[in-house]
Structure formats: structure tokens, C-alpha cells
Design an enzyme around this catalytic site. Sequence first.
Site, PDB file in Angstrom:
ATOM      1  NE  ARG A   6     -12.621 -13.774 -11.127  1.00  0.00           N
ATOM      2  CZ  ARG A   6     -11.360 -13.525 -10.777  1.00  0.00           C
ATOM      3  NH1 ARG A   6     -10.990 -12.321 -10.393  1.00  0.00           N
ATOM      4  NH2 ARG A   6     -10.452 -14.465 -10.814  1.00  0.00           N
TER       5      ARG A   6
ATOM      6  CG  MET B 297      -2.044  -7.966  -6.337  1.00  0.00           C
ATOM      7  SD  MET B 297      -1.283  -7.163  -7.776  1.00  0.00           S
ATOM      8  CE  MET B 297      -0.408  -8.558  -8.473  1.00  0.00           C
TER       9      MET B 297
ATOM     10  CG  HIS C 168       0.878  -1.478 -15.353  1.00  0.00           C
ATOM     11  ND1 HIS C 168       0.729  -2.752 -14.823  1.00  0.00           N
ATOM     12  CD2 HIS C 168       1.807  -1.587 -16.333  1.00  0.00           C
ATOM     13  CE1 HIS C 168       1.513  -3.580 -15.466  1.00  0.00           C
ATOM     14  NE2 HIS C 168       2.182  -2.907 -16.385  1.00  0.00           N
TER      15      HIS C 168
ATOM     16  N   GLY D  73       0.778  -1.245   0.000  1.00  0.00           N
ATOM     17  CA  GLY D  73       0.000   0.000   0.000  1.00  0.00           C
ATOM     18  C   GLY D  73       0.802   1.284   0.000  1.00  0.00           C
TER      19      GLY D  73
HETATM   20  C1  GRF Z   1       2.904  -0.821  -7.673  1.00  0.00           C
HETATM   21  O1  GRF Z   1       4.102  -0.977  -8.366  1.00  0.00           O
HETATM   22  C2  GRF Z   1       1.758  -0.590  -8.621  1.00  0.00           C
HETATM   23  O2  GRF Z   1       2.145   0.106  -9.768  1.00  0.00           O
HETATM   24  C3  GRF Z   1       1.357  -1.989  -8.985  1.00  0.00           C
HETATM   25  O3  GRF Z   1       1.503  -2.724  -7.806  1.00  0.00           O
HETATM   26  C4  GRF Z   1       2.471  -2.109  -6.964  1.00  0.00           C
HETATM   27  C5  GRF Z   1       1.791  -1.836  -5.667  1.00  0.00           C
HETATM   28  O4  GRF Z   1       2.678  -1.332  -4.697  1.00  0.00           O
HETATM   29  N1  GRF Z   1       0.017  -1.989  -9.534  1.00  0.00           N
HETATM   30  P1  GRF Z   1       2.104  -0.666  -3.383  1.00  0.00           P
HETATM   31  O5  GRF Z   1       1.212  -1.724  -2.720  1.00  0.00           O
HETATM   32  O6  GRF Z   1       1.337   0.536  -3.768  1.00  0.00           O
HETATM   33  O7  GRF Z   1       3.294  -0.353  -2.532  1.00  0.00           O
END
Ligand code: GRF
Length: 232
Positions: free
Chosen positions: A81, A106, A125, A28
Site C-alpha cells: 500500500r 475504492m 458517501h 465516475g
Molecule cells: C457514489 O455513490 C459515491 O457516493 C460512492 O461511490 C459511488 C461512486 O459512483 N462513494 P460514481 O463512480 O461517482 O458514479
Amino acid sequence: MGHRLLWTPGLSIVTDKARVGILISGRGSNMQSLVAAAREKDYPAKIVTVISNRPDAPGLAWAAAKKIPTVALDHKAFRSRDAFESELQKALDAAHVEIIALAGFMRLMTAGFVARWQDRMINIHPSLLPSFKGLHTHESALAAGVRIAGCTVHFVRHEMDAGPIIAQAAVPVLSTDTPVSLANRVLEAEHALYPEALRLVAAGRARVEHDKVVISEDVNQSVPLFSPAFNK
Ligand code: GRF
């Protein structure tokens, strides 16, 4: 949606901030950067809930410690889902969420959920989309030998890591980079980019037209990027 300014009889301005729900699955750090930005008085969005599909996500504990309303929805506890998303929708409704910001979330969403939140759900992303979708983006970028990497904030569509692009940040790729060193450099850019992209969306300054984002003309978009920086 948008940054609504209401005049009150006393001539003071009351800002009606866009209500944002952040969805996470892990550490996060991007969520933290959004929370930090939203503490600013003039920021056009308010973080009203943080929801995780993993009850043990470190980011969820962090948000709870900051007194942000949190919801843990363990996807493994749902038979489908659809059942998971129906609970998710209830949690979003309960918090009156107007914009969803995915931050390391995720789980793939169903087409129905994505359609329901069309142009109101954004994601970050860690690549310059449309290059290097999916996982292992930094390994792929190094294998391709690109000199510039970066990150993208986009509106979510059903296809993974696709959708109208709101903003991108670029970082150089060094000859000495490993996937970890590149990931760290990109992550730092993510933390700067995501709050600015959400600011544009929440303020109604990034709008989707014909499935592309139109940025309002008062945003400076004229600085070119070079890697290597030839002036050094
Ligand atoms: C980040 O690199 C984001 O771009 C990708 O997942 C990662 C999450 O990292 N979608 P965090 O949980 O925000 O530290």
C-alpha cells in the site's frame, strides 16, 4: 488554499483557482459533475488531474476524452500500500494538487497518507453519515425503515466513512423503493451536492475547527427538510 483574488494593474481580477485532483475507481459520475461545475467561470476550483487505481475505469476514459490529464495507477502492480501511495503522491505533486476529491475511489488509504492530506482530502458517501457507513448503504437504509436517506461530503479521516461533515443532501425514501431506485435518487442528489461542497472548501468557506466543519455565515442554512412533505 482558498479562493484567492489578485488585483492586476489593469484592475481586472485574476482568480487563482484551487487545484483539485479527483481519484476514482469506476464509472465516475460524481467526477463528471465536478468537472461540469469547474467549467463555470466563477467556480473556485480547477480539475487538474483524474487518477484511477483501475486502468479500465470507465471514468478514466471519459476524462481522457475531455482532455483532462489522467493517470492510471494499477494498485495490483505495487507490492505494498505504501509503494502505491508513494506513486500516487508523485502524481499529485506533478499536477500541483492542493485538494483531493475522492469520487468512488475504492482503496483504503494508510494513516500516513490521510494525515498528509488532513483537511485537504474530501469524499462523498451515499448515506447521511454517521448512519450506514461502508458498503450496501441503501439496503441498510431500507432495512432500517428510515423515511429520509441522502448523501454526505466529508473531510477524510483514517476511520472509514468518518471525518468532519461538510454538507449533506436528503431525499425521501418511498414505500415502493428498492435498493436500486433509492440509489438512483441519492445519486442524483450526490451530483448536485458534491460540486457545492467542493465550492465551499475551495473557496475557504468550509473550515475545520476542533474536528468539525464551520460554514461561513453567508451560506443560507435555514431551510428545513420534511419527508413526507406535509404541505402536498
Ligand atoms: C457514489 O455513490 C459515491 O457516493 C460512492 O461511490 C459511488 C461512486 O459512483 N462513494 P460514481 O463512480 O461517482 O458514479
